[in-house]
Design a protein around this motif. Sequence first.
Motif, PDB file in Angstrom:
ATOM      1  N   HIS A 174      29.801 -19.521  31.581  1.00 20.61           N
ATOM      2  CA  HIS A 174      29.744 -19.983  32.977  1.00 20.61           C
ATOM      3  C   HIS A 174      30.427 -21.339  33.150  1.00 20.61           C
ATOM      4  CE1 HIS A 174      26.131 -22.045  31.411  1.00 20.61           C
ATOM      5  NE2 HIS A 174      26.393 -22.935  32.320  1.00 20.61           N
TER       6      HIS A 174
ATOM      7  N   THR B 212      30.224 -13.325  40.013  1.00 18.26           N
ATOM      8  CA  THR B 212      28.755 -13.262  39.973  1.00 18.26           C
ATOM      9  C   THR B 212      28.255 -12.098  40.829  1.00 18.26           C
ATOM     10  OG1 THR B 212      28.613 -14.795  41.834  1.00 18.26           O
ATOM     11  CG2 THR B 212      28.425 -15.761  39.643  1.00 18.26           C
TER      12      THR B 212
ATOM     13  N   ASN C 205      24.413 -11.502  42.709  1.00 21.18           N
ATOM     14  CA  ASN C 205      23.118 -12.167  42.900  1.00 21.18           C
ATOM     15  C   ASN C 205      23.131 -13.585  42.330  1.00 21.18           C
ATOM     16  OD1 ASN C 205      21.541  -9.889  43.992  1.00 21.18           O
ATOM     17  ND2 ASN C 205      21.863  -8.987  41.961  1.00 21.18           N
ATOM     18  N   SER C 206      24.302 -14.193  42.319  1.00 19.94           N
ATOM     19  CA  SER C 206      24.467 -15.539  41.767  1.00 19.94           C
ATOM     20  C   SER C 206      24.187 -15.603  40.268  1.00 19.94           C
ATOM     21  CB  SER C 206      23.614 -16.568  42.515  1.00 19.94           C
ATOM     22  OG  SER C 206      24.317 -17.060  43.630  1.00 19.94           O
ATOM     23  N   LEU C 207      24.182 -14.456  39.637  1.00 20.23           N
ATOM     24  CA  LEU C 207      24.042 -14.385  38.178  1.00 20.23           C
ATOM     25  C   LEU C 207      25.341 -13.825  37.611  1.00 20.23           C
ATOM     26  CD1 LEU C 207      20.417 -13.013  38.172  1.00 20.23           C
ATOM     27  CD2 LEU C 207      21.147 -15.169  37.140  1.00 20.23           C
ATOM     28  N   PRO C 208      25.621 -14.073  36.322  1.00 20.07           N
ATOM     29  CA  PRO C 208      26.901 -13.640  35.775  1.00 20.07           C
ATOM     30  C   PRO C 208      27.108 -12.130  35.919  1.00 20.07           C
ATOM     31  CG  PRO C 208      25.644 -14.907  34.146  1.00 20.07           C
ATOM     32  CD  PRO C 208      24.768 -14.741  35.326  1.00 20.07           C
ATOM     33  N   ARG C 209      28.294 -11.766  36.337  1.00 21.54           N
ATOM     34  CA  ARG C 209      28.670 -10.342  36.382  1.00 21.54           C
ATOM     35  C   ARG C 209      29.536 -10.083  35.153  1.00 21.54           C
ATOM     36  NH1 ARG C 209      30.863  -5.817  35.921  1.00 21.54           N
ATOM     37  NH2 ARG C 209      31.466  -4.508  37.691  1.00 21.54           N
ATOM     38  N   PHE C 210      28.919  -9.522  34.115  1.00 19.93           N
ATOM     39  CA  PHE C 210      29.645  -9.257  32.870  1.00 19.93           C
ATOM     40  C   PHE C 210      30.275  -7.863  32.909  1.00 19.93           C
ATOM     41  CE2 PHE C 210      26.311 -12.225  30.879  1.00 19.93           C
ATOM     42  CZ  PHE C 210      27.132 -13.328  31.017  1.00 19.93           C
TER      43      PHE C 210
END
Lengths: 414, 414
Positions: free
Chosen positions: B304, B396, B398-403
């Motif tokens: 990030h 991202t 949901n404001s979380l990493p999109r791997f």
Amino acid sequence: MSELKGACIIGQSGGPTAVINASALGVIRTALDTPCITRVLGAAHGIKGVLEDKLYDMDQEFAEELEYLKYTPSSALGSCRYKLADPEVDDTDYKRILEIFKKYDVRYFFYNGGNDSMDTCNKISKYMQGVGYECRIIGVPKTIDNDLNGTDHCPGFASAAKYIATSCAEIWQDAHVYDTGMVTIIEIMGRHAGWLAGSAALASLSGCGPDLVYLPETDFDMDQFIQDVTDTYKKNGNCIVAVSEGIHYADGTFVSEAKTSSTDGFGHAQLGGLATMLADIVKQKTGAKVRGIELSLLQRCGSHIASKTDIDEAFLAGKAAVEAAVSGTTDKMVAFECSRGVDGYTCKTVLQPLDIVANFEKKVPREWINAAGNGVEQPFIDYALPLIQGEPERPTENSLPRFVRLKKVLTCKD
Amino acid sequence: MSELKGACIIGQSGGPTAVINASALGVIRTALDTPCITRVLGAAHGIKGVLEDKLYDMDQEFAEELEYLKYTPSSALGSCRYKLADPEVDDTDYKRILEIFKKYDVRYFFYNGGNDSMDTCNKISKYMQGVGYECRIIGVPKTIDNDLNGTDHCPGFASAAKYIATSCAEIWQDAHVYDTGMVTIIEIMGRHAGWLAGSAALASLSGCGPDLVYLPETDFDMDQFIQDVTDTYKKNGNCIVAVSEGIHYADGTFVSEAKTSSTDGFGHAQLGGLATMLADIVKQKTGAKVRGIELSLLQRCGSHIASKTDIDEAFLAGKAAVEAAVSGTTDKMVAFECSRGVDGYTCKTVLQPLDIVANFEKKVPREWINAAGNGVEQPFIDYALPLIQGEPERPTENSLPRFVRLKKVLTCKD
């Protein structure tokens, strides 16, 4: 309510968060723009700065520079952990505070912190009323632990939660790289409430959530823990555990402090933290490759992965404090009232009595934790997810954080 | 050189980095777009996937999905730490690799890793030449440690360096919040070379650099260390120390493994890492409040806060590997040749013999470290700073990493 003219003081107290300075900016910016507030003073190291007459003249700072407060972690004015005495026992500090308030004609006092800070506000407010000195006092809440009563959530929590969830997702990727298994134990802050440890589960939305999550809201059982880890490891060939630093046995003893079979047999205290200790125990019991990771200070000061929602709300809380005081309110703490309905998330500020936070730590509801006590349920996710949304602007220089650079001009040099 | 038609295999090996998948994408994307490469296969867990015939058909992946490889840390295809035997002693593995190469008509082999991976490439290449099987083999370097010989720097280092510098700057803010002093000891990866520990000093550009930095390139002296910390603490009321996990005494013993006065007197091994151990010693000797922080896995998987320069260069290295192979080159490792002149930073790929990395760890030059051995000099900063530049896109959800979410369709199911 008649207009009250005079100076204001803003102080910061307690442990750092990623957004406590955004709240300070909310206070400072709004106060600077409010005509009846004649001077804006920042207390160096909270109430200690008041007692020591170490006050920064915020009017001397560049307006553009102040904006960087939004993106600077920790307390830019300095913090303290100073507890005021009971004024009935010893009123020395209160007399001194009154003296300083009179010296600068301070009529507004804003204090930005956790439980103890609200207690400080409350005591000063009662004292000033007792001696007939008019001063409006409003608390602005902050704590990464999110355990303050009377508010939906607390500024600072969301950015820490986002740091934790993001880091857990990345650790998940790292821990699944080999086809040989591994157990990873991640230690998360939160001595008495499991809001932060539970937030690790947000990583499941990235498909990278911890397999097991232990909160201090339930009693910890070492045998059950080892069984949980062993079962997960056998099933998945891997196991990621998020654990609150505050987990405790049924008798209340913190696991981190208890003597266990992993001590060296001479009963010597463990060095290293809880993660290291649990990793050691799991290694002994399962023979698996185990790694303990303590997220440490980084989870509370990791402003580079802050939540924009958190920053905006922290600013809003500071702004609301000034607006409430100017309109005649005193003796209150700014709090949030939120809804998470079909129309999405909304948050507005309300005012609560200062003593609402006293003697009560808001814990994660038991029904938000699964029956086995090793994970969180959907209501926890629904509660926390809206809070971590949004990426802030994040100013950089040389691709490194550009933090605020205050001049910190002391008034006592006047 | 005549065109060589056939399939290619890309494998990943060794410990994770934030950008090893960007290199894999560089290989995969370029190979998919190259007509003479008839099929692109990803080896599950590096050379183990070849030996076990566990190969993913990369043609089956969605092109848009593959792009997420750029922002996904760790090794998306899986990694291994498998060391091939000397073929003169035991050629079982080599026979098996040849069998698999023939099965899929593999004419191109790209291996993405550190020293050992280049050794693997070298051995396979020599074997294939020996048996007369035409296959072009190119190594794509990666390591956060930056200790590979023959290249200006190594993909993966810069993102770890940026994570470390950013975290140190944030810890600095946190550690300066109270007016009571504190000593903070930050443990950083790098067993034999101090590139990562030295990178902590980049935080000084944010005004938040460590006071002391210890690299494994110089011998560590515990008494001098305590003196350094005490002097700094007395002068500044605070002290932040960055220390490589690989610091060692003059006799070569790692400090982390040595028995010291902080052992419990029974000579029991320390639990916890080096930071905890040093914190404990400093606490005993100075009485200061001390905190030990281990950056742990996070520094190598913290995508990030990756460097865009690092991501771009990692991709470029993969791309250059395919282009070199297709144009007839074999037995080489892609390397970087950089200039840091008045016109700014430039980086281009070159090709080096595979064995250039063997038996040589590139260390921080002694003259880039200060005379006292407790800090780095300007040339180190000038070297490292250009590498950490630029903020990546960072997708991202949901404001979380999109791997990346690969389908991983196995060819053995053909």
